[in-house]
Write a protein that holds these residues in place. Structure first.
Motif, short mmCIF file in Angstrom:
data_model
loop_
_atom_site.label_atom_id
_atom_site.label_comp_id
_atom_site.label_asym_id
_atom_site.label_seq_id
_atom_site.Cartn_x
_atom_site.Cartn_y
_atom_site.Cartn_z
N GLU A 21 15.81 6.73 7.58
CA GLU A 21 14.49 7.33 7.38
C GLU A 21 13.39 6.29 7.44
N VAL A 22 13.58 5.15 6.78
CA VAL A 22 12.51 4.16 6.75
C VAL A 22 12.36 3.47 8.10
N MET A 26 -5.18 -6.93 12.50
CA MET A 26 -4.07 -7.87 12.43
C MET A 26 -2.99 -7.52 13.44
N HIS A 27 -2.09 -8.49 13.64
CA HIS A 27 -1.02 -8.32 14.61
C HIS A 27 0.25 -7.77 13.97
N GLN A 28 0.45 -8.06 12.69
CA GLN A 28 1.64 -7.66 11.98
C GLN A 28 1.27 -7.30 10.54
N ALA A 29 2.15 -6.52 9.89
CA ALA A 29 2.07 -6.28 8.45
C ALA A 29 3.49 -6.17 7.93
N PHE A 30 3.78 -6.86 6.85
CA PHE A 30 5.12 -6.82 6.29
C PHE A 30 5.51 -5.38 5.91
N ASN A 31 6.74 -5.04 6.25
CA ASN A 31 7.25 -3.70 5.97
C ASN A 31 7.99 -3.73 4.64
N THR A 56 6.76 -3.26 14.57
CA THR A 56 7.19 -3.17 13.18
C THR A 56 7.71 -4.54 12.76
N THR A 57 7.34 -4.95 11.56
CA THR A 57 7.68 -6.29 11.07
C THR A 57 8.64 -6.16 9.90
N TRP A 58 9.91 -6.48 10.15
CA TRP A 58 10.98 -6.27 9.17
C TRP A 58 11.10 -7.47 8.24
N VAL A 93 0.83 -1.20 0.00
CA VAL A 93 0.00 0.00 0.00
C VAL A 93 0.87 1.25 0.00
N THR A 94 0.29 2.33 -0.45
CA THR A 94 0.93 3.63 -0.41
C THR A 94 -0.15 4.69 -0.22
N PRO A 95 0.15 5.77 0.54
CA PRO A 95 1.37 6.01 1.30
C PRO A 95 1.50 5.03 2.47
N ARG A 96 2.68 4.99 3.05
CA ARG A 96 2.95 3.99 4.07
C ARG A 96 2.06 4.14 5.30
N GLU A 97 1.50 5.35 5.51
CA GLU A 97 0.58 5.53 6.63
C GLU A 97 -0.61 4.58 6.54
N ARG A 98 -0.98 4.19 5.32
CA ARG A 98 -2.13 3.31 5.14
C ARG A 98 -1.88 1.93 5.75
N LEU A 99 -0.62 1.54 5.86
CA LEU A 99 -0.33 0.21 6.39
C LEU A 99 -0.75 0.08 7.85
#
Length: 576
Positions: free
Chosen positions: A335-336, A315-320, A351-353, A300-306
């Motif tokens: 920055e990221v 959900m508990h996690q979302a892939f970054n 955060t899920t790396w 998704v974009t922008p990243r705020e939507r995640l």
């Protein structure tokens, strides 16, 4: 519990001894060994198994569940907390199992339901959680529902489970809208002899479900319960951003005379209605004892939507994926990392790396390229006609990246072979490729086969020990011999043993549940503290000086001098 500590050499033993004094009296409590840990998903290291390419138990050249069981001790020794299995359900395999014909049955090519239950039992006995893939955006065209839809008339309840529409034009000869398939060509196929077409955002053998239909919603809640009843610890949700489409299915905007591909935005992606679905699913998971989790695959974009996907009741996690696509630049990574952690903190999520998976070019090959470019994106692989990566440089950077990523607070995913430093198969001939993206675009897109090649377990045997025969469903390059597990086992400086040491220290220092604090560093270097650990990663091309009096715990490469960190390398230091 078979979980055990692993220290490969006297160096690692010395590290462990130094850490004991480092903490005063004892090592920090281990998150993975804490009994009844309800927050395991917040700090876990999860290993992705792509079953067809992990290990072959029966010699047919295709990986299977018995092969996974045979290698559980290897995963236990590696030190991961949980396993994620890509789809193993009954499927015609038009898209490597992401075209599901029956969500409750193991495909015979992978074994049986009994084999899965044995895998689950054996993994749990070793202290590892198991999450499975769920593919809710579409089914196979061989699913009983879709077959019933084709045999039923327009407007029937059977067709209402999918997205059928009349075509445009005088006789319905044109697709209902201009949406493209992610895999190339149009996202619509016409029903033979009719004006109606069906939507498939991926391959034509993957018709999209209609998530406005209560039957669809009820069925998937039952699928969740089916696997939860068997003891799975959670689900990775495929195409989590795609289930709900904008009302009316409007055309994509046309820009500069061509259709917008709509890879991240458009009326088919990231519609607000998906969140009602995930809130309902979360209630299902919360009905079960223990912590059962969901992780979103959401581009998704922008990243705020995640952050919408990881609100407290979803959900508990979302892939970054922003992290995965970051260029090799210290400022870009800072920055990221900062923005990712700040955003997830707004909803109280970890955060899920992630740095590699079965859809993207492997990190050593990505970072061996002069320009990262489009090669991080799904399907845009590296082929024989593409600029080839610098293998040695890519491996150095991948090893350093592992030390950066696994020192960050939060949860981390490791894609099978990542712990070996395995590169992409970048020279695979087109005649071997099976990815529908490659096939539908007639090779214009290289596709994802290069990151899905069967793993090398033994350097000097047929198929590099993938199974008991010389068969593999995709060819392995000769270079895989030097990455084989048995060749790395006895080499203290191997990537495999580096990962074992990293995961050992991550556990002992509770880095996943720690806190990041940036420290001063040079222009091309990142430095941060996490608890009692200082991490430095040099992303430049010149050596950099370590802090005076540093005690080195682990480094991705041999140091140029006791106080000098080489280019494209990382180090973990004991804080003074």
């Amino acid at each position: 519990m078979f979980r055990r500590k692993f220290l490969a050499t006297s160096l690692a033993t010395a590290v462990a001894l130094s850490l004991t004094s480092f903490h005063g009296n004892a090592l920090a409590a281990s998150p993975k060994t804490a009994a009844g840990d309800q927050d395991w998903a917040r700090h876990s290291v999860i290993y992705q198994i792509y079953p067809r390419s992990f290990a072959d138990g029966d010699g047919d050249g295709m990986g299977d569940l018995s092969g996974v069981v045979s290698r559980l001790d290897y995963l236990d020794r590696l030190g991961v907390d949980a396993l994620w299995l890509s789809p193993f359900y009954k499927s015609p395999q038009a898209d490597a199992g992401y075209d599901v014909a029956d969500y409750r049955v193991v495909d015979p090519m992978f074994g049986s339901n009994a084999d899965f239950e044995r895998l689950l039992e054996e993994a749990h006995a070793r202290g590892m959680k198991v999450i499975v893939d769920l593919v809710p955006n579409h089914t196979s065209d061989e699913h009983a529902w879709f077959q019933a839809a084709l045999q039923s008339p327009p407007g029937s309840p059977e067709r209402a489970r999918y997205i059928f529409r009349d075509g445009r034009g005088e006789n319905g000869e044109l697709p209902p809208n201009n949406w493209p398939s992610v895999f190339g060509k149009a996202a619509w196929d016409r029903v033979p002899g009719e004006k109606q077409w069906y939507l498939h955002l991926f391959d034509s053998k993957q018709p999209d479900l209609n998530w406005d239909n209560p039957q669809v919603r009820a069925e998937f809640e039952q699928v969740l319960r089916y696997w939860l009843d068997r003891g799975v610890d959670g689900f990775r949700v495929d195409v989590a951003h795609g289930l709900v489409k904008e009302t009316g299915l409007p055309d994509l905007p046309v820009e500069e005379g061509r259709e917008n591909a709509g890879a991240l935005v458009g009326p088919m992606w990231d519609q607000d209605g998906v969140h009602e679905i995930y809130r309902a699913w979360r209630r299902v998971l919360d009905d079960y004892p223990g912590k059962r989790i969901m992780v979103a695959e959401a581009w998704v974009t922008p990243r705020e939507r995640l952050t919408h996907y990881v609100r407290p009741d979803e959900m508990h996690q979302a892939f970054n994926f922003d992290y995965l696509m970051t260029t090799w630049d210290a400022g870009a990574f800072k920055e990221v990392i900062d923005s990712s952690m700040a955003l997830t903190a707004t909803v109280g999520a970890p955060t899920t790396w992630v740095t590699s998976n079965h859809d993207t070019v492997r990190a050593p090959s990505r970072y061996g390229l002069k320009e990262l470019g489009k090669h991080a994106l799904p399907g845009n692989g590296i082929g024989p006609a593409t600029a080839q990566p610098d293998e040695a440089l890519g491996l150095r950077r991948a090893r350093a990246l592992a030390m950066l990523t696994l020192a960050l607070p939060g949860s981390t995913y490791i894609y099978q072979g990542e712990e070996l430093g395995l590169p992409e198969h970048t020279t695979m001939d087109g005649r071997y490729r099976q990815d529908p993206m490659f096939l539908r675009t007639k090779g214009e897109e290289v596709g994802r086969d290069g990151c899905r090649v069967p793993l090398p377990w033994k350097a000097e045997v047929p198929a590099f020990g993938f199974g008991p025969s010389d068969k593999t469903w995709l060819p392995q390059p000769a270079s895989y011999a030097r990455y084989a597990v048995d060749r790395q086992e006895g080499a203290d400086d191997s990537t495999l043993n580096l990962y074992r040491k990293i995961l050992e220290l991550r556990q002992e220092l509770a880095l996943g549940s720690g806190r990041l604090q940036w420290a001063d560093a040079g222009q091309d270097t990142l430095a941060f503290d996490n608890g009692d650990l200082r991490v430095l990663i040099n992303m430049g091309e010149q050596t950099t000086t370590l802090p005076a009096g540093s005690q080195v715990l682990l480094s991705s490469e041999p140091l140029a001098a006791p106080d000098r960190l080489p280019a494209n390398a990382a180090v973990w230091l004991k804080r003074t």
